[in-house]
Each structure stands twice: as structure tokens, then as C-alpha cells.
Design an enzyme around this catalytic site. Structure first.
Site, PDB file in Angstrom:
ATOM      1  N   TYR A 172       0.847  -1.312   0.005  1.00 19.46           N
ATOM      2  CA  TYR A 172      -0.047   0.017   0.154  1.00 19.46           C
ATOM      3  C   TYR A 172       0.777   1.168  -0.047  1.00 19.46           C
ATOM      4  CZ  TYR A 172      -3.642   3.184   1.273  1.00 19.46           C
ATOM      5  OH  TYR A 172      -4.384   4.435   1.505  1.00 19.46           O
ATOM      6  N   LYS A 176       1.034   4.162  -3.177  1.00 22.35           N
ATOM      7  CA  LYS A 176       0.444   5.517  -2.806  1.00 22.35           C
ATOM      8  C   LYS A 176       1.736   6.314  -3.247  1.00 22.35           C
ATOM      9  CE  LYS A 176      -3.708   5.158  -1.975  1.00 22.35           C
ATOM     10  NZ  LYS A 176      -4.827   5.591  -2.899  1.00 22.35           N
TER      11      LYS A 176
END
Length: 267
Positions: A172, A176
């Protein structure tokens, strides 16, 4: 109203920060197209009703789209072009609000699980933003009689996880951080076409899912203690920053990332 005659496309528009942003832009006169994943079809009407007061709200269209599929995105944008023409609304705003997160220690994360984060969080905004670029520039090039296009705006929701290492969030965090890098490239290559591209990096936002995940417990208490303001963000606060970046007065803010995390990432 600030966005009358303009169309805002929101990937991940059913629920969470996407819904909050759509509600805010609609209140300022924008027509909306909310892109939702196939697995969200059963709750589409319920979300529209709770967000806009109707399952068929005026000025709001919901279009099914798998943002991880180039073919699905292309088909959705053909529909969006038709909606724009029917509404007389220039497609000038693109919000990337869809995403996925799983929490697993890095050493135990499989490649398959990593891709569940990376593909929707990075490939999805890439595919949607590229389709938006082509739609916007096609509309812009078709203008005649001295008419000028409204400014193009791409705003993607990144995360505080792009800036710090969070336990159990390896893919994650990487997705991002990659989204911020990708957005800088959009800003560099598409600025001359009249499109700015920026990201917003929220901390914990108290969406319905956020409330469930962070309602109580020692992990919540520790995280709050690490935030200088001592609180999590409300969805409307994030939506306000996104809407700010869509404004006509933000034409020279390009390739920026605005953190809305109470100062969590400054220390």
C-alpha cells in the site's frame, strides 16, 4: 456556481472520500459521473440515495467501470462523452478516489496480495487519468468561435502512507508513493495542455469504513497520540482540499501533494 457547465468524473465515487467529494462538487454546480466497480452494483442506488437524496439524482450519473481494465475504462469514457454532450457539460475534472488496502506483515505478503494493492491504487489512476486527458483535449480541440475551455484538473487521493513506513502496509505504501510519482509525470507532460495534476495525502479519515477500523483500541489511541492535532480528519475536510485544487485560482499549483494528516508525517 463555480463549476456550472462542467463535468467531474470521480473514480471510486460510491462511498467514502469519493462520495464526499462528489457531494461537494455537485453543490458547486458540477455535473457528476461516478465510476463504480462491478462488485459495487448492488449498492449503487442505496449510496446515491444516502449521498444525494435520490437513487436517480439530477446531474449525477453512475457508470460501471473496472478501472484496472483499459478496455473497461475506454468503454466507460465513451459513455461519459455522451453524457457530457447531453448535459452540455465540459469534462474538465477527474478525481481518482478508488483504492484498496490490506494489512499484512511484509515478510508474509504474497505477490498476489501485493498486486491487489498496486493495481487499483496505481494502474487504476494511470488508466483513468490517461482516458481523461484524451477526452479533455478532444473537447478542447473541438471548440470554435473563440470559445475557451475550462481548466483541466486531475486530483488523485494518495495517503500519508506514501510518506512514511506503516507496519503491515508495504504494498500500500509503495502504491501510494508511486501514485505521487506518476502524478508528477502527468503534471510535467500535461500542464501545457491546460491540465494540472496534484495529489492529496490524507491520514485516517472518518468515513464509514474509517470509523469501523479506528473506533477504539490501543492502536487507535497510539495513532491519535502521534498526530499533533490529536484527531482524525472528517471526510468533508479532505473533500474541501480536493475541491480547492479543482478551482480556477489554482492553475499554477501543479505536481503538488497536499497532506491532510494533522501533522502526523512531519515528525
Amino acid at each position: 456556481m463555480a463549476y456550472a457547465g462542467r463535468l467531474a468524473i470521480i473514480a471510486g465515487g460510491l462511498g467514502g472520500l469519493g462520495s464526499a467529494t462528489g457531494k461537494r462538487l455537485r453543490s458547486q454546480g458540477a455535473d457528476l459521473v461516478l465510476l463504480y466497480a462491478p462488485f459495487e452494483a448492488s449498492r449503487k442506488d442505496t449510496v446515491l440515495e444516502s449521498t444525494f437524496g435520490s437513487s436517480n439524482p439530477d446531474g449525477v450519473s453512475a457508470v460501471e467501470c473496472d478501472i484496472t481494465s483499459e478496455a473497461s475504462v475506454a468503454a466507460a469514457f465513451e459513455t461519459i462523452s455522451s453524457i457530457s454532450k447531453s448535459a452540455g457539460a465540459f469534462p474538465s475534472i477527474c478525481i481518482n478516489a478508488a483504492g484498496y488496502v490490506s494489512v499484512t506483515p511484509l515478510a508474509d505478503t504474497t505477490a498476489e496480495e501485493a498486486l491487489k494493492n498496486i493495481i487499483p491504487n496505481l494502474l487504476g489512476p494511470f488508466t483513468v487519468s490517461k482516458a481523461f486527458y484524451h477526452l479533455y483535449t478532444t473537447w478542447k480541440d473541438s471548440l470554435t468561435g473563440g470559445a475557451s475551455a475550462p481548466p483541466g484538473r486531475i486530483v488523485s487521493i494518495a495517503s500519508q502512507a506514501a510518506h512514511v513506513a506503516l507496519d503491515g502496509h508495504g504494498p500500500y505504501c509503495a502504491s501510494k508513493a508511486g501514485l505521487i510519482g506518476l502524478t508528477k509525470c502527468m503534471a510535467n507532460e500535461w500542464g501545457s495542455a491546460g491540465i494540472t495534476a496534484n495529489t492529496v495525502s490524507p491520514g485516517v479519515a472518518l468515513t464509514e469504513l474509517g470509523k469501523k477500523a479506528w473506533s477504539e483500541g490501543p492502536v487507535r489511541d497510539k495513532h491519535l497520540a502521534d498526530i499533533p492535532t490529536g484527531r482524525f480528519s472528517e471526510p468533508e475536510e479532505i473533500a474541501g482540499v480536493i475541491e480547492l485544487l479543482c478551482g480556477d485560482g489554482m492553475g499554477n499549483v501543479n505536481g503538488a501533494d497536499l497532506r491532510v494528516d494533522g501533522g502526523f508525517t512531519i515528525r
